[in-house]
Structures are given as C-alpha cells and as structure tokens.
Design a protein around this motif. Structure first.
Motif, mmCIF file in Angstrom:
data_model
loop_
_atom_site.group_PDB
_atom_site.id
_atom_site.type_symbol
_atom_site.label_atom_id
_atom_site.label_comp_id
_atom_site.label_asym_id
_atom_site.label_seq_id
_atom_site.Cartn_x
_atom_site.Cartn_y
_atom_site.Cartn_z
ATOM 1 N N GLN A 243 0.853 -1.187 0.000
ATOM 2 C CA GLN A 243 0.000 0.000 0.000
ATOM 3 C C GLN A 243 0.887 1.234 0.000
ATOM 4 N N ILE A 244 0.439 2.271 -0.679
ATOM 5 C CA ILE A 244 1.236 3.483 -0.823
ATOM 6 C C ILE A 244 1.241 4.288 0.468
ATOM 7 N N ALA A 245 2.409 4.739 0.871
ATOM 8 C CA ALA A 245 2.549 5.537 2.086
ATOM 9 C C ALA A 245 1.683 6.787 2.000
ATOM 10 N N GLY A 246 0.857 6.993 3.002
ATOM 11 C CA GLY A 246 -0.015 8.153 3.052
ATOM 12 C C GLY A 246 -1.322 7.973 2.318
ATOM 13 N N ALA A 247 -1.470 6.863 1.608
ATOM 14 C CA ALA A 247 -2.699 6.622 0.842
ATOM 15 C C ALA A 247 -3.225 5.218 1.105
ATOM 16 N N GLU A 248 -2.970 4.704 2.296
ATOM 17 C CA GLU A 248 -3.361 3.339 2.616
ATOM 18 C C GLU A 248 -4.860 3.119 2.491
ATOM 19 N N ARG A 249 -5.668 4.108 2.787
ATOM 20 C CA ARG A 249 -7.114 3.942 2.736
ATOM 21 C C ARG A 249 -7.682 4.058 1.320
ATOM 22 N N LEU A 250 -6.807 4.289 0.340
ATOM 23 C CA LEU A 250 -7.273 4.419 -1.041
ATOM 24 C C LEU A 250 -7.245 3.101 -1.803
ATOM 25 N N GLY A 251 -6.515 2.102 -1.288
ATOM 26 C CA GLY A 251 -6.475 0.854 -2.030
ATOM 27 C C GLY A 251 -5.273 0.007 -1.686
ATOM 28 N N CYS A 252 -5.013 -0.974 -2.527
ATOM 29 C CA CYS A 252 -3.915 -1.911 -2.319
ATOM 30 C C CYS A 252 -3.451 -2.436 -3.666
ATOM 31 N N ASP A 253 -2.169 -2.778 -3.747
ATOM 32 C CA ASP A 253 -1.580 -3.278 -4.982
ATOM 33 C C ASP A 253 -0.931 -4.633 -4.757
ATOM 34 N N VAL A 254 -0.977 -5.471 -5.785
ATOM 35 C CA VAL A 254 -0.293 -6.756 -5.749
ATOM 36 C C VAL A 254 0.565 -6.853 -7.004
ATOM 37 N N PHE A 255 1.850 -7.130 -6.810
ATOM 38 C CA PHE A 255 2.801 -7.224 -7.908
ATOM 39 C C PHE A 255 3.243 -8.675 -8.028
#
Length: 203
Positions: free
Chosen positions: A145-157
């Motif tokens: 999850q992006i720092a400072g934007a955790e509540r906006l979503g999640c990514d899987v690579f």
C-alpha cells in the motif's frame, strides 16, 4: 529522469483514485519494450519462490489484458465494464474494471510492467509494514500500500516472467470505509489470482 523523479511519479500514480486510474480513451505512448535475456527464477534476495512457469504477458496490449478476467471472475470481484486504463504519462498497458454496484464500491486495474519485480518494487513508495510476500497460484508476489494513501487501495505485484511484472491494483471508489486495509489487499490478491488463472490456461 532522475531516480527520485521516477519514484515520485510512480508513487503519485499508485495513489490515484480508481476514477482516474480506470478512465478510458487516453492516448497510448506506444508498446511496452520487450525484455531481453534468458528466463531466470526470481532472486533469492526477494524471498520469492522460483516461478513455476513464464506467464505470457510480455507485449500484451490493452485489449488483450481486458480479456484476463472472465465474466464469472468479474462477478466474483463485483466489477464490470473493462476498458483501457489511463496511461498518466507512463507506458504500462492495462485494463480497468469499475464497480458493478453489487459489492463494496471498488475498482480494479490490471497492468503489465516491462520490468522485473525487484527493480520495479524499488520504485514503489510502500507504507511501513504494508509489504507482504504472498503466493498467487504458485507465483511469488508482493502486496503493498502506498505511504499516506493506505485507505485508497492496495496493490499486488506478481513475478509473472523474466523482466515482466503483473500489477493488480484495487482502488476504493467511495469515501467510506467499506473495506479495511486487509480486506482491500485480499481483494487485490484475488484479482491477481484470477488474472494468473486465465493466463495459465492460455499456456
């Protein structure tokens, strides 16, 4: 472009809302470059398992990527209306799916990054403690999850192939808290798994 500029651009991209990520009709900057060199297992430094196979993702264009979630898979993920993702200045081909209105208001995007998972992850501004190595149908992957934007979503690579990363992203479309961080990451991982299943069937 400096390394810090690339990190800033990627961080901004990953933190965008799904409404921006999933918009269609944008210009395409051209095809992704083809990787070079012989296939190789994921580096032991990453803690990733050896890839069970090479997924056929290299050079995939938007229209093809939009076939990587079947109708049944889209229903399970509560998304619909696949369309090319907005490029936002990068060269990553992909497809976005909007909420179908039957579940939490989320959008999903699938992208192909023409770069190995380790160098790509080095550019991602992950929140402290959010990175987790996971198994996606036998393929090594990393949730983040992006720092400072955790509540906006999640990514899987996903370590899809030599020099190729499959990037599945879930974005929260509403301002509410329908899903917590773990639930968003689980759904992003489910989307990644669905795409890998389709790609494995293609052989």
């Amino acid at each position: 472009m400096s390394g810090s500029s690339r990190v800033h651009r990627l961080s901004g991209l990953l933190g965008l809302t799904a409404a921006a990520l999933l918009a269609a009709g944008c210009t395409v900057n051209g095809p992704d470059p083809e990787p070079t060199g012989e296939p190789a297992p994921a580096s032991a430094e990453s803690g990733m398992p050896k890839r069970p196979a090479e997924l056929p993702v290299a050079g995939a264009q938007d229209a093809e990527i939009c076939t990587w979630l079947t109708g049944q898979q889209m229903s399970q993920l509560h998304v619909a209306r696949p369309a090319p993702v907005q490029k936002n200045g990068n060269n990553y081909n992909g497809c976005g799916y909007l909420s179908d209105g039957t579940g939490a208001s989320t959008g999903i995007s699938l992208r192909v990054v023409p770069q190995g998972i380790e160098p790509f992850l080095a550019k991602v501004n992950s929140a402290d403690g959010s990175r987790k190595t996971v198994d996606v149908n036998g393929f090594g992957a990393v949730r983040s999850q992006i720092a400072g934007a955790e509540r906006l979503g999640c990514d899987v690579f996903v370590d899809a192939a030599d020099g190729q990363t499959l990037w599945a992203s879930l974005s929260l479309l509403s301002g509410g808290s329908e899903l917590n961080n773990e639930q968003m990451c689980e759904k992003a991982q489910q989307a990644a798994g669905a795409a890998v299943t389709t790609l494995q069937a293609k052989g």
